[in-house]
Design a protein around this motif. Structure first.
Motif, PDB file in Angstrom:
ATOM      1  N   ASP A 297     -20.796   8.138   7.883  1.00  0.00           N
ATOM      2  CA  ASP A 297     -21.196   6.875   7.242  1.00  0.00           C
ATOM      3  C   ASP A 297     -22.460   6.300   7.868  1.00  0.00           C
ATOM      4  O   ASP A 297     -23.286   5.693   7.193  1.00  0.00           O
ATOM      5  CB  ASP A 297     -20.068   5.831   7.344  1.00  0.00           C
ATOM      6  CG  ASP A 297     -18.887   6.197   6.456  1.00  0.00           C
ATOM      7  OD1 ASP A 297     -19.019   7.165   5.672  1.00  0.00           O
ATOM      8  OD2 ASP A 297     -17.850   5.530   6.546  1.00  0.00           O
TER       9      ASP A 297
ATOM     10  N   THR B  31     -37.490  -0.286   7.490  1.00  0.00           N
ATOM     11  CA  THR B  31     -36.249   0.419   7.181  1.00  0.00           C
ATOM     12  C   THR B  31     -36.376   1.882   7.610  1.00  0.00           C
ATOM     13  O   THR B  31     -37.322   2.579   7.203  1.00  0.00           O
ATOM     14  CB  THR B  31     -35.945   0.318   5.672  1.00  0.00           C
ATOM     15  OG1 THR B  31     -35.998  -1.062   5.292  1.00  0.00           O
ATOM     16  CG2 THR B  31     -34.564   0.859   5.353  1.00  0.00           C
TER      17      THR B  31
ATOM     18  N   TYR C  94     -33.868  -4.739  -1.884  1.00  0.00           N
ATOM     19  CA  TYR C  94     -32.486  -5.061  -1.553  1.00  0.00           C
ATOM     20  C   TYR C  94     -32.201  -6.512  -1.949  1.00  0.00           C
ATOM     21  O   TYR C  94     -33.048  -7.388  -1.749  1.00  0.00           O
ATOM     22  CB  TYR C  94     -32.255  -4.852  -0.045  1.00  0.00           C
ATOM     23  CG  TYR C  94     -30.837  -5.070   0.385  1.00  0.00           C
ATOM     24  CD1 TYR C  94     -29.825  -4.249  -0.059  1.00  0.00           C
ATOM     25  CD2 TYR C  94     -30.520  -6.110   1.247  1.00  0.00           C
ATOM     26  CE1 TYR C  94     -28.511  -4.449   0.342  1.00  0.00           C
ATOM     27  CE2 TYR C  94     -29.210  -6.323   1.664  1.00  0.00           C
ATOM     28  CZ  TYR C  94     -28.214  -5.493   1.199  1.00  0.00           C
ATOM     29  OH  TYR C  94     -26.912  -5.701   1.594  1.00  0.00           O
TER      30      TYR C  94
ATOM     31  N   TYR D   4     -28.643   7.842   0.783  1.00  0.00           N
ATOM     32  CA  TYR D   4     -28.407   6.650   1.605  1.00  0.00           C
ATOM     33  C   TYR D   4     -27.894   5.514   0.722  1.00  0.00           C
ATOM     34  O   TYR D   4     -28.194   5.464  -0.468  1.00  0.00           O
ATOM     35  CB  TYR D   4     -29.717   6.185   2.266  1.00  0.00           C
ATOM     36  CG  TYR D   4     -30.377   7.241   3.102  1.00  0.00           C
ATOM     37  CD1 TYR D   4     -30.085   7.359   4.453  1.00  0.00           C
ATOM     38  CD2 TYR D   4     -31.298   8.126   2.539  1.00  0.00           C
ATOM     39  CE1 TYR D   4     -30.696   8.325   5.233  1.00  0.00           C
ATOM     40  CE2 TYR D   4     -31.910   9.105   3.314  1.00  0.00           C
ATOM     41  CZ  TYR D   4     -31.607   9.201   4.662  1.00  0.00           C
ATOM     42  OH  TYR D   4     -32.221  10.162   5.428  1.00  0.00           O
ATOM     43  N   ARG D   5     -27.148   4.599   1.351  1.00  0.00           N
ATOM     44  CA  ARG D   5     -26.679   3.396   0.648  1.00  0.00           C
ATOM     45  C   ARG D   5     -27.079   2.186   1.463  1.00  0.00           C
ATOM     46  O   ARG D   5     -26.698   2.094   2.635  1.00  0.00           O
ATOM     47  CB  ARG D   5     -25.151   3.363   0.570  1.00  0.00           C
ATOM     48  CG  ARG D   5     -24.480   4.555  -0.021  1.00  0.00           C
ATOM     49  CD  ARG D   5     -23.033   4.670   0.473  1.00  0.00           C
ATOM     50  NE  ARG D   5     -22.295   3.433   0.242  1.00  0.00           N
ATOM     51  CZ  ARG D   5     -21.150   3.364  -0.435  1.00  0.00           C
ATOM     52  NH1 ARG D   5     -20.611   4.449  -0.928  1.00  0.00           N
ATOM     53  NH2 ARG D   5     -20.531   2.233  -0.607  1.00  0.00           N
ATOM     54  N   MET D   6     -27.826   1.284   0.851  1.00  0.00           N
ATOM     55  CA  MET D   6     -28.133   0.019   1.551  1.00  0.00           C
ATOM     56  C   MET D   6     -27.113  -0.991   1.081  1.00  0.00           C
ATOM     57  O   MET D   6     -27.129  -1.400  -0.075  1.00  0.00           O
ATOM     58  CB  MET D   6     -29.528  -0.480   1.194  1.00  0.00           C
ATOM     59  CG  MET D   6     -30.597   0.190   2.013  1.00  0.00           C
ATOM     60  SD  MET D   6     -32.165  -0.688   1.934  1.00  0.00           S
ATOM     61  CE  MET D   6     -32.068  -1.769   3.355  1.00  0.00           C
ATOM     62  N   CYS D   7     -26.177  -1.338   1.968  1.00  0.00           N
ATOM     63  CA  CYS D   7     -25.142  -2.282   1.537  1.00  0.00           C
ATOM     64  C   CYS D   7     -24.867  -3.334   2.603  1.00  0.00           C
ATOM     65  O   CYS D   7     -25.486  -3.329   3.635  1.00  0.00           O
ATOM     66  CB  CYS D   7     -23.872  -1.523   1.194  1.00  0.00           C
ATOM     67  SG  CYS D   7     -23.408  -0.282   2.373  1.00  0.00           S
TER      68      CYS D   7
ATOM     69  N   ASP E 130     -28.912   2.410  -3.921  1.00  0.00           N
ATOM     70  CA  ASP E 130     -28.674   3.830  -3.630  1.00  0.00           C
ATOM     71  C   ASP E 130     -30.039   4.500  -3.540  1.00  0.00           C
ATOM     72  O   ASP E 130     -30.838   4.414  -4.488  1.00  0.00           O
ATOM     73  CB  ASP E 130     -27.842   4.476  -4.748  1.00  0.00           C
ATOM     74  CG  ASP E 130     -26.377   4.075  -4.657  1.00  0.00           C
ATOM     75  OD1 ASP E 130     -25.939   3.655  -3.568  1.00  0.00           O
ATOM     76  OD2 ASP E 130     -25.673   4.172  -5.684  1.00  0.00           O
TER      77      ASP E 130
ATOM     78  N   LYS F  24     -25.591   7.546   6.450  1.00  0.00           N
ATOM     79  CA  LYS F  24     -25.890   7.081   5.082  1.00  0.00           C
ATOM     80  C   LYS F  24     -26.531   5.701   5.038  1.00  0.00           C
ATOM     81  O   LYS F  24     -27.103   5.323   4.029  1.00  0.00           O
ATOM     82  CB  LYS F  24     -24.591   7.038   4.258  1.00  0.00           C
ATOM     83  CG  LYS F  24     -24.127   8.388   3.788  1.00  0.00           C
ATOM     84  CD  LYS F  24     -22.928   8.222   2.875  1.00  0.00           C
ATOM     85  CE  LYS F  24     -22.410   9.546   2.381  1.00  0.00           C
ATOM     86  NZ  LYS F  24     -23.341  10.265   1.538  1.00  0.00           N
ATOM     87  N   GLU F  25     -26.365   4.939   6.120  1.00  0.00           N
ATOM     88  CA  GLU F  25     -26.888   3.569   6.078  1.00  0.00           C
ATOM     89  C   GLU F  25     -28.249   3.495   6.730  1.00  0.00           C
ATOM     90  O   GLU F  25     -28.371   3.693   7.937  1.00  0.00           O
ATOM     91  CB  GLU F  25     -25.931   2.615   6.793  1.00  0.00           C
ATOM     92  CG  GLU F  25     -24.809   2.169   5.893  1.00  0.00           C
ATOM     93  CD  GLU F  25     -23.912   1.133   6.546  1.00  0.00           C
ATOM     94  OE1 GLU F  25     -24.427   0.237   7.227  1.00  0.00           O
ATOM     95  OE2 GLU F  25     -22.685   1.256   6.365  1.00  0.00           O
TER      96      GLU F  25
ATOM     97  N   GLU G  38     -26.952  -4.067  -4.064  1.00  0.00           N
ATOM     98  CA  GLU G  38     -27.088  -2.977  -3.091  1.00  0.00           C
ATOM     99  C   GLU G  38     -27.938  -1.863  -3.694  1.00  0.00           C
ATOM    100  O   GLU G  38     -28.124  -1.823  -4.913  1.00  0.00           O
ATOM    101  CB  GLU G  38     -25.706  -2.450  -2.707  1.00  0.00           C
ATOM    102  CG  GLU G  38     -24.843  -3.531  -2.065  1.00  0.00           C
ATOM    103  CD  GLU G  38     -23.457  -3.044  -1.689  1.00  0.00           C
ATOM    104  OE1 GLU G  38     -23.140  -1.861  -1.945  1.00  0.00           O
ATOM    105  OE2 GLU G  38     -22.692  -3.847  -1.145  1.00  0.00           O
TER     106      GLU G  38
END
Ligand code: SAM
Length: 340
Positions: free
Chosen positions: A196, A281, A136, A337-340, A314, A199-200, A312
């Motif tokens: 959402d 994580t 990340y 998942y999205r790491m943002c 994906d 997804k995180e 970020e």
């Protein structure tokens, strides 16, 4: 365009500006400096190996407050170039001065990608580039660019190895608190937010007791040779339950090694090691599994920088669980998942 990006554009700032701005305040540097697993590992790797640093030219990519540059100078480096784009570099310059190291450390404000070093090659590159889930922030891209441009043949990278691992955990209570919560918020269905939340990935410190499988390596990086493209990866994994239990999530963490040291030195950000600010994580699965000791979960994990913002990530996880008896269901899922 995300809402955050729209707001940034309105303010005339790019994601880049925000990224570097996040390193301008001393607060984030306090957190990193006080992470003594991190900082003492770098200190020991550098200062216990003066034979590697003596009279060498060193590049510190993303020097922040200058701590790693000063370790290198103390280890006998002939000259250290510390580069950082964020405003903290002005403090680094003052710190280097008051510690009487300005004759051996030059700090330069700028993006590593844009600046021209006053030397053609360096003998050693040090950098603390790791983000959550290792990749990340994508700062490793910058370190690899610096390596390809400036590292002399046979030069050293500090650190030079990193690996990512995955396991599974029992986490019923916290999963309910983080995800189940949205099913009934004061009597209302909040599932649009729940979608959402799934997804995180959650960055948190997980108790070793929660881990109920062995771990499996999903990425291994040799920083002396790895190419940027290889940081987008897809890796199969197989983990084995170590007790009869329920699985609610996958858990990932990374280990880092300084293998060039006389006595190789490493540290882990995993649940079996001391706390670090990277924590671990957590990727919650949609379905819960009932596993028995010795049963396998097989899957694939893929990760790439997001198109919307290359810092970020994906991350996709697909997995398959086939219980040994017929009373329990086969479970397969494909999760994004999205790491943002
Ligand atoms: C994780 S911090 C490490 C700071 C310091 N080396 C330490 O160990 O405490 C990473 C630093 O790299 C800087 N950085 C990241 N990407 C950079 C780039 N492309 N050019 C210059 N500086 C960068 C950030 O501003 C930040 O200060």
């Amino acid at each position: 365009m995300s809402q955050q990006e729209a707001q940034q554009q309105e303010n005339g700032l790019t994601a880049q500006d925000y990224y570097f701005d996040s390193y301008s305040h001393w607060g984030i540097h306090e957190e990193m400096l006080k992470d003594d697993v991190r900082t003492l590992s770098y200190r020991d790797a550098i200062m216990q190996n003066p034979h590697l640093f003596r009279d060498k030219v060193v590049l510190d990519v993303g020097c922040g407050t200058g701590i790693l540059s000063m370790f290198c100078a103390r280890a006998g480096a002939k000259h250290v170039y510390g580069i950082d784009m964020s405003e903290i570099i002005h403090k680094a310059r003052e710190i280097v001065n008051i510690n009487k190291l300005s004759d051996r450390i030059t700090v330069i404000k700028g993006k590593m990608e844009d600046i021209q070093l006053p030397v053609e090659k360096v003998d050693i590159i040090v950098s603390e580039w790791m983000g959550y889930f290792l990749l990340y922030e994508s700062m490793l891209d910058t370190v690899l660019l610096a390596r390809d441009r400036y590292l002399a043949p046979g030069g050293l990278m500090f650190p030079d190895r990193a690996k990512l691992l995955i396991a599974a955990i029992e986490d019923a209570e916290y999963k309910e608190e983080k995800i189940g919560f949205w099913d009934d918020v004061y009597g209302f269905d909040f599932s649009p937010i729940k979608r959402d939340v799934w997804k995180e990935p959650l960055v948190d410190n997980v108790d070793r007791i929660a881990v109920n499988t062995n771990s499996c390596e999903i990425l291994s990086i040799d920083l002396t040779t790895v190419k940027k493209e290889e940081l987008s990866f897809s890796s199969p994994f197989e983990i084995t339950a170590t007790r009869n239990d329920y699985v609610h999530a996958f858990l990932a963490w990374f280990d880092v090694e300084f293998s060039a040291c006389h006595k190789p030195l490493s540290f882990s950000t995993g649940p079996f090691s001391r706390y670090t600010h990277w924590k671990q994580t957590v990727f919650y699965t949609h379905k819960d599994l009932t596993v028995k000791n010795g049963e396998y979960i097989r899957g694939t994990i893929s990760c790439k920088p997001a198109e919307r913002n290359h810092r970020e990530l994906d991350i996709d996880i697909s997995y398959n669980f086939i219980p040994k008896d017929e009373e329990r269901e086969v479970v397969s899922e494909e999760l994004s998942y999205r790491m943002c």
